[in-house]
Design an enzyme around this catalytic site. Sequence first.
Site, short mmCIF file in Angstrom:
data_model
loop_
_atom_site.label_atom_id
_atom_site.label_comp_id
_atom_site.label_asym_id
_atom_site.label_seq_id
_atom_site.Cartn_x
_atom_site.Cartn_y
_atom_site.Cartn_z
N ASP A 149 -0.27 4.38 0.88
CA ASP A 149 -0.65 5.40 1.86
C ASP A 149 0.08 5.14 3.17
O ASP A 149 0.54 4.03 3.45
CB ASP A 149 -2.15 5.44 2.07
CG ASP A 149 -2.71 4.19 2.73
OD1 ASP A 149 -2.23 3.08 2.39
OD2 ASP A 149 -3.64 4.30 3.56
N HIS A 170 0.85 -1.20 0.00
CA HIS A 170 0.00 0.00 0.00
C HIS A 170 0.88 1.24 0.00
O HIS A 170 1.96 1.26 0.61
CB HIS A 170 -0.99 0.01 1.17
CG HIS A 170 -0.38 0.02 2.54
ND1 HIS A 170 -0.03 1.18 3.20
CD2 HIS A 170 -0.07 -0.99 3.39
CE1 HIS A 170 0.46 0.89 4.39
NE2 HIS A 170 0.46 -0.43 4.54
N GLU A 224 -5.13 1.64 2.81
CA GLU A 224 -4.97 0.57 3.80
C GLU A 224 -5.00 1.12 5.21
O GLU A 224 -5.58 0.52 6.12
CB GLU A 224 -3.67 -0.18 3.54
CG GLU A 224 -3.54 -1.50 4.29
CD GLU A 224 -3.00 -1.36 5.70
OE1 GLU A 224 -3.15 -2.31 6.49
OE2 GLU A 224 -2.42 -0.30 6.03
#
Length: 455
Positions: free
Chosen positions: A98, A96, A160
């Site tokens: 983020d 992910h 996430e």
Amino acid sequence: MTDITVDEIKSRVDRHWDAIVELLSRKVALAAVSAKGITGDHMRKSAEFVAEELRGLGVDTKVVQSTNPDGTPGAYEVVGSRIVDENAPTILLYAHHDVQPVPDASVWKTEPFTATVEADRLYGRGAADDGGGIAIHAGSLLALGEDLGVNVKVFFEGEEEMGSPSFIPFITAHREAFESDVIIVADSGNWSDRIPSLTTSLRGNTTVDVTVRVLGHPVHSGQFGGPVLDANTVAAMLISSMYDDDGSLKVPGLKSQEPVGGLQRDIDEETLRRDAAILPSWRLTGSDSLASRLWTKPSVSVIGFDAHPVEGSFNVLADSATFRLSLRTAPSQRPEEAQQALAAFLKKSAPFGAVVEVKPLENGMGWAMDPDSEAVQDAQKAMQEAFGVEPINKGEGGSIPFIPELQKLFPQAQVLVTGPEDPQSNAHSPNESISLYGLRRNVVAEALLMNALAR
């Protein structure tokens, strides 16, 4: 499997090492904090950065904005593929892009969004979680180059850290992007930066809000205190009723299990105390191995409590109190079942006839790997060759709910949970960092694994 040797892969990673670290450093600088808005321009730029890096590695990638279950715009996701042979196995690489926010930069010893190397660790928010996962995937593709013998699909998620609300709708809408034989989720960690691990299990999670009522309205503590206890005290009594004398949960219906794949090594108590900053006077609660207590046995935490603050308090008996419980469940127990068992116990255990209301909230299923699968054997061998030591399998006490969802949607796929973290990584905390020693060997291990899976 191609004829490329272990030493050749290690040599290639060495040659490309500066580029791998540079990629990670640039990713840290993007400050892709999803809590500031998953649809924000900073998140789009983060996704585009990852997509562009992968294109340079021969992966046909694109950025797609997901849609939330309520129809509103969702996160920016990175999807793509590199097909080398229609008859070859297909590997899905997950990470992910983020990262967690930085509530107080003053408690960091480096600038949170400036990658800084100190004593073989690279510091920065997202350096480990999950910029390290991105670096591992990119680095392994870079090392294999034209010798890649598997088809690769990628999914780098943009929400996430926000609970992945649009994850299932996105998979449903792009199912072909996820069809694969093996799924490598690089969002976990190792026993240490020198000892690699496969993550064998993840606990599930369920949450409830509990309200305790003792009065129809607040009353004066001097006039009525004694025969009536305030709601905060009663709530504390209710919470404590969940535990026996050694601090083990005694809620009927909550299941436990042994560490998946067997316990190769228990967690060292001294290390646990240091890593968690446990006070010297604290006696560890519960029984059985520390590993089982952290990985596969249930635990409950009070993560929120509504009460009048100390500042401005006055002599009144609180009529009600509300608190939020987070229950980590054994990997194999359905969270809905655990939630119902917890609610039934709390209602039955109301002290002195207090009224107890339990509001069920979200659920997330746990997960356990198949320790006998071929992919697991390949991964363990690759880790040993990369690190030079036997891997030690480990569970995780936390939850990654999308993993069991992936397994349910693609039951034919073998799921491997790896990752860049180690006990000193401080993911989600100040001074997050990644071991460069560990990162280099994680890249080698994943390249060796993909080479082995090519057969």
